[in-house]
Design a protein around this motif. Structure first.
Motif: not given
Length: 200
Positions: A58-61, A85-90, A92-96, A146-155
């Motif tokens: 919840v905190l990460l969201l 790329l530097l903030v939002e993508a990481p 999302c990876r932590i949330l995954l 899927d949305v989290l992964f796409l944002n992490y992988r490709y932003a």
């Protein structure tokens, strides 16, 4: 003859077996019985993990939503891209990882197995399966994961089909894409545009 017929019927679905998990969507899964003594520790561990991970998720969201708000205020597209790329993508990876997706395997789909026609010689991307800036990724997501992964992988810049009769697509941010993923029906948004206009 009935057993042989069933075996042949099952055999024709083997090409749809998942190479990683072995799960086949067309064949009923085999269930193995477990004793209560073996099942109880797993349930207890699951409850503990949920209690520990849920507040962190919840905190990460909330942090992701705050970053999305900052992105809306950033006037320069290159600055927005850098923040994603530097903030939002990481994030999302932590949330995954908190959701249990410790590693995600990627593999190029076999066009022969999927019965897809090969790209014409000389066509853009015919010899390269990598995703580059300006490419369009078309997919039908099944969950917010899927949305989290796409944002992490490709932003990427998220687009969704418009509900208007005229058609077109609607641009949305990460939070909007996550909300659309958990809704049973797409919500009405701003006026639609063409995908080419948004990508440009």
């Amino acid at each position: 003859s009935t057993v042989g017929g069933d075996a042949v019927a099952m055999e024709k679905f083997t090409r749809w077996d998942d190479k990683v998990s072995g799960v086949n969507p067309f064949v009923p899964p085999l269930r193995r019985g477990q004793s209560g003594m073996a099942f109880a520790p797993r349930v207890l561990l699951g409850v503990v993990l949920v209690v520990l991970r849920f507040p962190m998720a919840v905190l990460l969201l909330l942090v992701i939503a705050l970053v999305d708000l900052v992105l809306l205020l950033a006037p320069i597209p290159y600055v927005r891209r850098l923040i994603r790329l530097l903030v939002e993508a990481p994030l999302c990876r932590i949330l995954l990882i908190l959701l249990g997706f410790y590693s995600v395997r990627e593999a190029e789909a076999s066009k022969r197995r999927l019965k897809l026609a090969p790209a014409a010689e000389g066509a853009p991307g015919a010899d390269d399966a990598s995703v580059r800036s300006g490419d369009v990724i078309v997919c039908n997501h099944q969950s917010f994961v899927d949305v989290l992964f796409l944002n992490y992988r490709y932003a990427p810049v998220f687009l969704r089909a418009s509900t208007d009769a005229a058609g077109g697509v609607v641009e949305t941010n990460l939070v909007g894409a996550l909300l659309q993923a958990v809704r049973p029906c797409p919500s009405k948004g701003p006026p639609a545009a063409s995908a080419a206009a948004v990508v440009a």
